[in-house]
Write an enzyme that holds these catalytic residues in place. Structure first.
Site, short mmCIF file in Angstrom:
data_model
loop_
_atom_site.label_atom_id
_atom_site.label_comp_id
_atom_site.label_asym_id
_atom_site.label_seq_id
_atom_site.Cartn_x
_atom_site.Cartn_y
_atom_site.Cartn_z
N ALA A 246 -10.38 -20.02 -39.02
CA ALA A 246 -9.48 -20.94 -38.33
C ALA A 246 -10.09 -22.33 -38.33
O ALA A 246 -11.28 -22.51 -38.58
CB ALA A 246 -9.25 -20.47 -36.90
N LYS A 247 -9.25 -23.29 -38.02
CA LYS A 247 -9.66 -24.70 -37.98
C LYS A 247 -10.94 -24.91 -37.17
O LYS A 247 -11.80 -25.70 -37.52
CB LYS A 247 -8.57 -25.54 -37.29
N ARG A 248 -11.03 -24.17 -36.05
CA ARG A 248 -12.18 -24.40 -35.15
C ARG A 248 -13.50 -23.98 -35.80
O ARG A 248 -14.56 -24.26 -35.28
CB ARG A 248 -11.97 -23.67 -33.82
#
Ligand code: GLU
Length: 306
Positions: A246-248
């Site tokens: 994910a982006k995080r």
């Protein structure tokens, strides 16, 4: 490279425009493209923009797919512009007696008693056979909640079998899936089936988190009189902690990598390496050198320099 010669069918990639594509998404896209092209199929793109749209994301996704060397046939389809076809499919199922209104809340579905071996989350059939009076009570309750009833499919099978290029024959449970949600939005499972068939998609390559949805989608295609595609589910990308990428997880998108001084070719090289092929600098290199039967079956652990 295209052992079967020209093929009438098509493969596709169907991103949701909720943000930039990360390396896992790009890998899936390259694999979908390579599988389609090597079997002489057309390759289609569809933006699944029925919900969770981030403005500008679709345009950025298309730029990124072009930057890694993908090309596609025909116009890019926007799922949000396919309402008439989705409505027609629901009307057809209704005519066949295969649609019913569902008044259940999410919590009621989770808490309802179900058959001992029913898969988690499967709809227990609460509203399937309500009599007229019970339906009227349900409608009144929906009016109070200012919601429409969801529309569900009266499935005609408890399980269905599909063919998957990697997983082989896959049988999974089919339940009374939602066709139209209570907020009026057409459900993904219906849209995907209708929209793939409309442009001749007969090879559905995508990430394997959707493997267990394939049988219910194929069953729906069958009920609509549409051809059932062959599937090709590829492993998801995960972060070093094992969670879905994910982006995080840091600089995991093509744009992030470019900002860090890498090129699109460098990113493709990482993707090629994850497939066991060194030195791929564009999607075409993957197409020419990748042998599908060598696809690693484990999730791709993406561990990038910050
Ligand atoms: N839009 C879905 C996603 O981005 C893919 C759906 C599909 O390929 O059927 O995860």
């Amino acid at each position: 490279m295209s052992p079967g010669g020209a093929h009438e069918g098509a493969g596709r990639y169907a991103p949701s425009p909720s943000g930039d594509l990360h390396l896992g998404n790009l890998r899936t896209a390259i694999l979908a493209w390579a599988l389609a092209r090597r079997t002489g199929r057309a390759f289609r793109l569809r933006i699944e923009d029925l919900d969770r749209v981030r403005p500008g994301a679709a345009e950025r996704q298309l730029e990124d797919l072009a930057a890694i060397g993908l090309d596609w046939d025909g116009p890019v389809v926007l799922q949000s512009e396919r309402e008439a076809a989705h409505d027609a499919a629901i009307a057809r199922l209704t005519d066949l007696g295969l649609v019913y209104e569902c008044f259940c809340t999410r919590r009621e579905i989770l808490e309802a008693p179900r058959a001992p071996h029913a898969p988690p989350g499967a709809y227990p059939g609460t509203c399937r056979d309500l009599d007229g009076a019970a339906r009227e009570r349900g409608r009144a309750r929906m009016r109070e909640l200012r919601r429409e009833p969801a529309l569900r499919l009266r499935a005609e099978a408890h399980e269905w079998t599909v063919q998957d290029v990697f997983a082989g024959e896959v049988t999974a449970a089919v339940d009374d899936l939602v066709l139209r949600r209570g907020d009026g939005v057409v459900a993904y499972n219906l849209a995907v089936v209708v929209d793939d068939a409309a442009v001749g998609v007969d090879q559905v390559a995508r990430a394997d988190d959707l493997l267990t949805s394939a049988p219910r989608q194929a069953h729906l295609a069958h009920l609509l009189g549409l051809p059932e595609p062959v599937y090709a589910h590829v492993p998801l990308a995960v972060s070093p902690s094992g969670a879905r990428l994910a982006k995080r997880d840091g600089a995991v998108t093509l744009r992030d990598r470019l900002e860090r001084g890498e090129t699109a070719a460098d990113v493709v090289e990482r993707i090629g390496a994850s497939l066991g092929i060194a030195g791929c600098r564009s999607a075409r290199d993957v197409l020419e050198r990748w042998e599908p039967q060598t696809l690693p079956r484990e999730p791709w652990i993406v561990d990038l320099p910050a």
